[in-house]
Design an enzyme around this catalytic site. Structure first.
Site, PDB file in Angstrom:
ATOM      1  N   GLU A   1      -5.302  -8.611  -0.904  1.00 18.81           N
ATOM      2  CA  GLU A   1      -5.983  -8.397   0.379  1.00 18.81           C
ATOM      3  C   GLU A   1      -7.452  -8.118   0.131  1.00 18.81           C
ATOM      4  OE1 GLU A   1      -4.489  -5.528   3.195  1.00 18.81           O
ATOM      5  OE2 GLU A   1      -2.419  -5.968   2.661  1.00 18.81           O
TER       6      GLU A   1
ATOM      7  N   GLU B   1       0.825  -1.216   0.000  1.00 19.81           N
ATOM      8  CA  GLU B   1       0.000   0.000   0.000  1.00 19.81           C
ATOM      9  C   GLU B   1       0.854   1.259   0.000  1.00 19.81           C
ATOM     10  OE1 GLU B   1      -2.807  -0.512   3.232  1.00 19.81           O
ATOM     11  OE2 GLU B   1      -4.101  -1.730   1.976  1.00 19.81           O
TER      12      GLU B   1
HETATM   13  C1  BG6 Z   1      -4.359  -2.935   4.821  1.00 16.52           C
HETATM   14  C2  BG6 Z   1      -3.016  -3.347   5.287  1.00 16.52           C
HETATM   15  O1  BG6 Z   1      -4.414  -1.565   4.984  1.00 16.52           O
HETATM   16  O2  BG6 Z   1      -5.503  -3.376   5.471  1.00 16.52           O
HETATM   17  C3  BG6 Z   1      -3.006  -4.408   6.361  1.00 16.52           C
HETATM   18  O3  BG6 Z   1      -2.177  -3.716   4.232  1.00 16.52           O
HETATM   19  C4  BG6 Z   1      -4.192  -4.218   7.276  1.00 16.52           C
HETATM   20  O4  BG6 Z   1      -1.770  -4.369   7.005  1.00 16.52           O
HETATM   21  C5  BG6 Z   1      -5.452  -4.388   6.463  1.00 16.52           C
HETATM   22  O5  BG6 Z   1      -4.205  -5.077   8.372  1.00 16.52           O
HETATM   23  C6  BG6 Z   1      -6.738  -4.305   7.269  1.00 16.52           C
HETATM   24  O6  BG6 Z   1      -6.734  -3.162   8.043  1.00 16.52           O
HETATM   25  P1  BG6 Z   1      -6.978  -3.202   9.613  1.00 16.52           P
HETATM   26  O7  BG6 Z   1      -6.746  -1.809  10.048  1.00 16.52           O
HETATM   27  O8  BG6 Z   1      -8.386  -3.637   9.774  1.00 16.52           O
HETATM   28  O9  BG6 Z   1      -5.994  -4.159  10.151  1.00 16.52           O
END
Ligand code: BG6
Length: 464
Positions: A362, A174
């Protein structure tokens, strides 16, 4: 029907899972000095340990000492790939050390070997919010050009070491986070600092570092596939007012596409001029950007938002962004709006713009799961979310021939939330008995979604 080369799996980041923050020669990373928070209380980057603060990344879920059994569970689900990152400060504890830390390298030798033996392709992010803290203190983080060569050296060491074992890489997780949360890039701003200028300069350094890594990685092994990785989100126009539509277009372009434009096309787009940032670009930088174009678009997608030209409307949280509430969408308990169609929108945009493979690295649903009296965890809301997003992905792959390398669900095992530092914001198919204060047995329990995802993979996306 998707082809059998498609990779199903899950994704984590070293700093949110490994724990073991100060063993086997590891130096502190910036995430080791970030406090826990919650939906309403932001995490703080303290840089030094405060006596009464809790730092959840120190323990993570102790993946460092449990990866053998955790990866057994991933194998049981049939994972064909597994994405993780390399903690930079395990390899170079201070970032500028003369020699890499052999114990750190050995840990990843073992982890990647284990994955391979269990039938999982390792997908590796070189830097996922994990810069050595010493680089922040000594150089001011990514605002300093020196970081380019230090990162390139780190990348070279890991490309050489894991040659033939790791084929899929991403340079920065990101990369847009540098503009959204500059502290992640080690930019601690003072009162007189021009945050915008410093952040874009830091980002420029990362773009150049990424390009250098791509060149080095291809040189070491032409088989390497090295992607960029961006956080994506859609901002729908609040109304059909033309200014709302323009605001929506700019939201997508400036929040998501800009970062891919530079890395996938190898140059700054013309519209960068409108940002009004006076960048320091040294001789050779632009040439490197041209030569170091990334091979695929890795991206995260969780939620969408609404935007209006005058900012009026109910605010709602997203992944590192805030936007407006969409009356047509439900949201997670953390306010992230559930929108599988947004994934279709983004896949089309990204594929048509670059005509290169996509990799959904993701996607997932953070929820505070409940362990029932009989020990079961019935996470139907997660199954519903994932099933709708996978369906959306498959629909455009099938009908529009969009090429996708794979899909890695975020946090297949519960890990520390990056945004809030909570354990209770859980994404996993596997529950970890650990609470927001770091108390618990660390026991792993299969949730209902475990069996569901297993069937999704076994049926290659037919059974959703
Ligand atoms: C993304 C990141 O922003 O979202 C992760 O690459 C992160 O590291 C994921 O964990 C989910 O976000 P959060 O804040 O719910 O953990």
């Amino acid at each position: 029907m998707i082809n059998d080369k498609f990779l199903w799996g899950g994704a984590i980041a070293a700093n949110q899972a490994e724990g073991a923050y100060n063993v086997d020669g590891k130096g502190l990373s910036i995430m080791d000095t970030v406090t826990s928070g919650n939906k309403d209380t932001p995490r703080r980057f303290t840089l030094e340990f405060e006596k009464n603060s809790y730092y959840p990344n120190h323990l993570g879920i102790d993946f460092y000492n449990n990866y053998e059994t955790d990866t057994d569970l991933f194998r049981e689900m049939g994972f064909q790939c597994f994405r993780t990152s390399i903690a930079w400060s395990r390899i170079f504890p201070n970032g500028d050390d003369e020699e890499p830390n052999e114990q750190g390298l050995v840990y990843y030798d073992n982890l990647f070997k284990t994955l391979k033996e269990k039938g999982m392709e390792p997908i590796v992010t070189i830097s996922h919010f994990e810069m050595p803290l010493a680089l922040v203190k000594k150089y001011g983080g990514w605002r300093n050009r020196k970081l380019i060569d230090l990162y390139a050296r780190f990348a070279e060491v890991v490309f050489r070491r894991y040659k033939g074992i790791v084929k899929y890489w991403m340079t920065f997780n990101e990369i847009n986070s540098t503009i959204m949360v500059p502290a992640i890039a080690g930019i601690i701003v003072g009162n007189d600092d021009d945050v915008k200028k410093i952040s874009y300069q830091a980002l420029h350094h990362q773009f150049v570092a990424s390009a250098k890594a791509v060149i080095i990685g291809h040189d070491i092994d032409p088989e390497n596939k090295i992607g960029c990785m961006v956080m994506t989100t859609v901002g729908y126009p609040k109304t059909s007012h033309p200014l709302d539509v323009l605001a929506s277009q700019e939201y997508l372009r400036d929040g998501t596409l800009f970062y891919c434009d530079v890395q996938m096309r190898g140059e700054y787009p013309n519209y960068f001029k409108s940002y009004g940032v006076d960048l320091e670009v040294l001789e050779g930088d632009l040439e490197l950007l041209k030569r170091g174009v990334t091979d695929y678009v890795g991206f995260s997608y969780y939620a969408s938002q609404v935007v209006s030209y005058n900012g009026e409307g109910d605010q709602i949280q997203g992944n590192m962004t805030t936007g407006l509430k969409n009356p047509y969408l439900d949201a997670s308990p953390w306010g992230w709006q559930i929108d599988p169609d947004g994934l279709i929108y983004l896949m089309r945009e990204l594929y048509e713009r670059y005509n290169k493979p996509l990799f959904i690295v993701e996607n997932g649903f953070g929820h505070n799961d409940v362990v029932e009296k009989d020990g079961s965890i019935v996470d139907d809301y997660r199954i519903d979310y994932l099933s709708k997003h996978i369906k959306a992905m498959l629909s455009v792959m099938n009908t529009e021939n969009i090429e996708v390398i794979g899909y890695t669900a975020w946090g297949p095992i519960d890990i520390v939330s990056a945004g809030t530092g909570e354990m209770d914001k859980r994404y996993g198919f596997i529950y970890v008995d650990l609470n927001n204060e770091g108390k618990g047995t660390l026991k792993r329990i299969r949730k209902k979604s475990f069996q569901w995802y297993k069937e999704v993979i076994a049926s290659n996306g037919e059974c959703l």
